[in-house]
Structure formats: C-alpha cells, structure tokens
Design a protein around this motif. Structure first.
Motif, PDB file in Angstrom:
ATOM      1  N   GLU A  91       0.824  -1.205   0.000  1.00  0.00           N
ATOM      2  CA  GLU A  91       0.000   0.000   0.000  1.00  0.00           C
ATOM      3  C   GLU A  91       0.861   1.260   0.000  1.00  0.00           C
ATOM      4  O   GLU A  91       0.488   2.289  -0.564  1.00  0.00           O
ATOM      5  N   ILE A  92       2.035   1.155   0.622  1.00  0.00           N
ATOM      6  CA  ILE A  92       2.980   2.280   0.644  1.00  0.00           C
ATOM      7  C   ILE A  92       3.660   2.440  -0.711  1.00  0.00           C
ATOM      8  O   ILE A  92       4.157   3.515  -1.055  1.00  0.00           O
ATOM      9  N   GLY A  93       3.685   1.371  -1.507  1.00  0.00           N
ATOM     10  CA  GLY A  93       4.350   1.412  -2.804  1.00  0.00           C
ATOM     11  C   GLY A  93       5.658   0.661  -2.842  1.00  0.00           C
ATOM     12  O   GLY A  93       6.374   0.704  -3.838  1.00  0.00           O
ATOM     13  N   LEU A  94       5.980  -0.062  -1.754  1.00  0.00           N
ATOM     14  CA  LEU A  94       7.242  -0.786  -1.686  1.00  0.00           C
ATOM     15  C   LEU A  94       6.998  -2.272  -1.897  1.00  0.00           C
ATOM     16  O   LEU A  94       6.186  -2.884  -1.206  1.00  0.00           O
ATOM     17  N   ALA A  95       7.696  -2.850  -2.871  1.00  0.00           N
ATOM     18  CA  ALA A  95       7.577  -4.282  -3.154  1.00  0.00           C
ATOM     19  C   ALA A  95       8.970  -4.884  -3.149  1.00  0.00           C
ATOM     20  O   ALA A  95       9.877  -4.386  -3.818  1.00  0.00           O
ATOM     21  N   GLY A  96       9.154  -5.967  -2.381  1.00  0.00           N
ATOM     22  CA  GLY A  96      10.472  -6.581  -2.298  1.00  0.00           C
ATOM     23  C   GLY A  96      11.473  -5.637  -1.677  1.00  0.00           C
ATOM     24  O   GLY A  96      11.155  -4.846  -0.789  1.00  0.00           O
ATOM     25  N   ALA A  97      12.714  -5.713  -2.139  1.00  0.00           N
ATOM     26  CA  ALA A  97      13.772  -4.893  -1.563  1.00  0.00           C
ATOM     27  C   ALA A  97      14.062  -3.648  -2.376  1.00  0.00           C
ATOM     28  O   ALA A  97      14.772  -2.761  -1.916  1.00  0.00           O
ATOM     29  N   SER A  98      13.503  -3.545  -3.589  1.00  0.00           N
ATOM     30  CA  SER A  98      13.966  -2.448  -4.439  1.00  0.00           C
ATOM     31  C   SER A  98      12.924  -1.871  -5.382  1.00  0.00           C
ATOM     32  O   SER A  98      13.230  -0.932  -6.112  1.00  0.00           O
ATOM     33  N   SER A  99      11.720  -2.394  -5.419  1.00  0.00           N
ATOM     34  CA  SER A  99      10.697  -1.854  -6.306  1.00  0.00           C
ATOM     35  C   SER A  99       9.834  -0.873  -5.524  1.00  0.00           C
ATOM     36  O   SER A  99       9.260  -1.231  -4.495  1.00  0.00           O
TER      37      SER A  99
END
Length: 492
Positions: free
Chosen positions: A213-221
C-alpha cells in the motif's frame, strides 16, 4: 520483563497508538494482544521467536510480546532468499516461527497451526532447533545484509534499543511529532526502532500499513505515486526513506508539478549516502528531508540533521544517546548504544566500536561520512579515493539514479551508471559525467563509464536488501565493457 515501552503504553491508555488503515488501536487494546501472545510464548517455552510478516499490527504485537515473555525476537525480511531465511533460522536457533499464510508454502514440510493475531490470520510453526548460545541480555537478533549473500547476525539488548528511541524523541521534541507513517519494512532495524519503539514510547501514533500500500515491493521496487497518495490521506508528521525512495518521490513530484503534503515535519533519510543536491531538491518541493547516519551495531541511528539545524551533505549532529569520535586513521568510532556481539562469535565488544566508515566532524559539530574504509581505492598514481564520494557526486545529477565507481590500481576511475529514466540516451549520461567531473579534482574524475546492464537492486543480485551495491557482482557483469579484470566472486 518490565519494558519502558509497555509502561508508557499503560500511561497512555485511551490514546490511539496504532492505525492499520482500517481502524485505530488504543494503547490498552494493543497491550491486551501483547499479553495474550506473551503468555503463549512463555507457556510454550519459546527461546527465539522468528517472524516473517508484512508491516502491520501483528508484527508490532510480536515484537513487544517476545520481549515481555523474555525470548529473543528474530525479525526476518520478506525479501530474504530461501537460503538466507534458512541460514538465519538455523544459526539463530529459532524454535518458533510466526508468518503470514502467503509465506507458509516455503515451510510446507513442517506442521503448522493457525493463529489469529490482532484480527489477522497467521501460521504458527514450532521448529526443531537446538539452543544456540547468545550474549546475555539479547532481546533481538537483526541480520545485516553485508556485501555477500550470507547475512550476519547482530545481537541487541533492550537497553541499547531504548536508548536510541529515547535519544530520537529528545532530539525531535520541538517538532511535536505525533503521527509517524512507516514506509520501510519493520524487519529493518531503522524502522522498528525509530518508527515503532520511539513513537510508542512517546504515546504517538504509528501508521502501520502493508508495504504494498505504501508502494514498496520486495527490496527495491518502489512506486512514489502510492507513497504520495498515502501521505496525503493519512497526514503523517514524519516518515523514514531510503535515498532511492526519496529520489523517486522527488522525480514524481517534479514530473507531476506537485508538492509534498504540508503535514510533514521530518522525513529522515538513511541507509546510504544521500548528497546535498538531492536533499536540497526535496526541500524545494516541500519534503523536509534530513540525512542521518547509523549502524546496526549501535542499534541504528546515531546522527541526524533536523529542520532548523542541518547542513545538507552532512549526516547531521550526534544524537543525545550517542558518542562519536574520529580515530587517527579517519575511521568513525561509536559508543553509547552498542550491540552485545555477533551471532556465533565470542569476541567482546569494545567500548568504542569502529564503524568501518571514514569521516570527519566539522567545526559546528556536523558529521561528514566519506565512505567505507575497506573500499578506498588507491589509483595507479597512489591517490586514495573513496568511491562513495564520487558516486554521490554522480547521483547528484538529475540523469543518474545509481552509480558504482571502480579504479583500484588503475590509472583512472571507471563507473557503471543507471539512468533516472531508461529512455535517457547515453549522451545524457555522458553530460552528467562531465558535470560531475567538473566538481571533482583530476584524480577523482571518471574517465570511462558504461551503462548498467540492469538496475542495481537486490532481486538481480546487484545490491544488498538495504540498497548498498554489491561491487564485485557489478564489476563482474560490466568488467569487459569497462576494460577491467573481472573479480573473483564469493559464493553466497
């Protein structure tokens, strides 16, 4: 165990201390969840509780309950590889694992029970682990990503973690921060100390939303549009970002002719060098960005710039809980909130811990970090150059998102560059190199460069989970293009 944070929650009964996007959690509701899980941990004689959870109230409950029950919490990042997860669990002697159903398939061979925590269905596993010797007083095990594939365990005590939380609260008191939005994974020490422990101790509200929801996926997206929408909706006073997240948000605001929401009073930035141009660009768009510096071995943040007391390009002044000095060889040494030792190592922790970073403190008390001591390049002409210095200068250009510099034993420096937009032509990168070189002495100028074959992120093996480049891997991939010898790679 009586914890200052639990005592603080009892004092703040009736106050909303958490928001999960659906509802607000009063302090007494959170305490009830903590007590229930702590009882289960105590009755089950759990020694080391590992968690593999997204950001949210269950993670916070597990963190507090583990300490209340007198067991060690091992937070596992969702972006660890299966091999890294196995290494962390086995080396820590974890005998219980709490995880989201989405991760359960990776542990299908073990019997699992369903557990509802803070209204969220989770899986509960008991692991066949033998006890592992830990330094007395260890309450948390955090794994640093390091520069190879094998993470290193840092053993932390409750007192050091609380000292950092209290020091941050004291330093930021004038900002009257009562709402913090967690934008980094709770498994990262920086967020779980500064974004959970510090606000809860002060009776402030932590906004704990799923990372997607914050826009963070995995370690780098990262999707800056999602972050901006959440900040507009939740109106936090503070958040913590990694440099690449800040850079992406600045680019999105510029591209959409927008400004950051006025609710923000502090956006702390850490994890890697930021540089004055990015800080100043962010501030011009209404983001109160302030660079800081810390390390896991000192329970996270040690220095921080603050609105009204900052020097862009520096890492800020020393926070109240910390002590800092510069050794004769220029290494930054830290005292005041140190760890208890590394997992599996018996060496005692000295009173002053060598950070491995080079730096200096200016006449006004601002700390400047020059780069890693072990990564200093010595050119064929005998000049010592910190690659991070040159890389920060390159990233200060609007065209360069990522840069890694090489040149040990070479007559001149080389660089691998990744553009801020993939559509940017090589001519734009060449112009960026020229602009950076104009700011550098001749021995630190980049004479040869190539475009990155892929982004420097953890998913592709080009970076650690917190964004630091894996230099050997990057050089191996680009050595031919730069005319350099490929290094021998360590096996993760």
């Amino acid at each position: 165990m009586t914890l200052p944070v639990l005592e603080a929650l009892r004092r703040h009964a009736g106050c909303v201390v958490l928001e999960d996007g659906t509802r607000g959690w009063h302090a007494e509701e959170l305490l009830a969840e903590v007590e229930a899980l702590a009882t289960r941990l105590h009755e089950g004689r759990v020694r080391v509780l590992a968690t593999l959870l997204d950001n949210g109230v269950p993670w916070i409950v597990a963190e507090l309950a583990a300490a209340q029950a007198g067991c060690v919490h091992l937070p596992l990042p969702g972006f660890f590889t299966p091999a890294q997860l196995r290494h962390a669990l086995q080396s820590a002697g974890a005998d219980a694992l709490l995880l989201a159903p989405a991760h359960a398939a990776a542990f299908a061979s073990l019997p699992a029970a369903d557990l509802g925590l803070a209204g969220t269905p989770l899986a509960w596993l008991r692991l066949p682990a033998a006890p592992v010797a830990l330094p007395p007083g260890t309450t948390k095990l955090t794994f640093t990503s390091g520069t190879t594939g094998t993470p290193k365990g840092v053993c932390l005590g409750a007192a050091a973690q609380q000292a950092v939380a209290d020091g941050l609260a004291q330093a930021t008191a004038a900002l009257a921060i009562t709402r913090h939005l967690s934008a980094l994974p709770y498994a990262l020490l920086l967020e779980n100390i500064a974004g959970v422990l510090a606000p809860l101790t002060q009776g402030a509200t932590t906004i704990a939303l799923p990372l997607a929801e914050i826009g963070l996926a995995g370690a780098s997206s990262f999707d800056p549009a999602r972050l901006h929408a959440v900040v507009e909706r939740t109106r936090p006073h503070s958040l913590i970002l990694l440099p690449q997240m800040l850079r992406a948000w600045v680019g999105w605001l510029r591209g959409n002719t927008r400004r950051a929401p006025e609710s923000l009073r502090l956006v702390a930035v850490g994890g890697a060098a930021v540089g004055a141009p990015l800080i100043e660009a962010a501030q011009s768009l209404g983001i109160p960005a302030c660079e800081g510096y810390g390390l896991s071995e000192a329970a996270s943040v040690q220095t921080l710039n603050l609105p009204g007391a900052q020097r862009p390009g520096s890492a800020g002044r020393v926070l109240p809980h910390a002590r800092l000095r510069i050794a004769a060889d220029g290494e930054i040494e830290i005292a005041g909130s140190l760890f208890l030792g590394y997992l599996g190592e018996s060496a005692p922790v000295p009173a002053w811990w060598g950070s491995g970073d080079l730096g200096h403190v200016d006449a006004d008390g601002f700390v400047h970090v020059h780069g890693r001591k072990k990564q200093v390049l010595i050119t064929a002409y005998g000049r010592n150059v910190s690659p991070e210095w040159v890389e920060t200068t390159l990233r200060g250009d609007d065209a360069v998102a990522q840069a890694v510099v090489f040149g040990d034993g070479e007559p001149a420096l080389s660089a691998v560059l990744w553009p801020t937009r993939e559509a940017l032509p090589d001519a734009a990168l060449q112009a960026a190199v020229a602009r950076a070189n104009a700011q550098l002495p001749d021995y630190a100028r980049v004479q040869r460069w190539c475009r990155g074959a892929r982004p420097f992120d953890a998913s592709g093996g080009m970076a650690t989970p917190n964004g630091r480049p894996r230099r050997a891997a990057i050089l191996s991939l680009h050595a031919a293009a730069l005319g350099l010898a490929a290094p021998a790679l360590e096996t993760p």
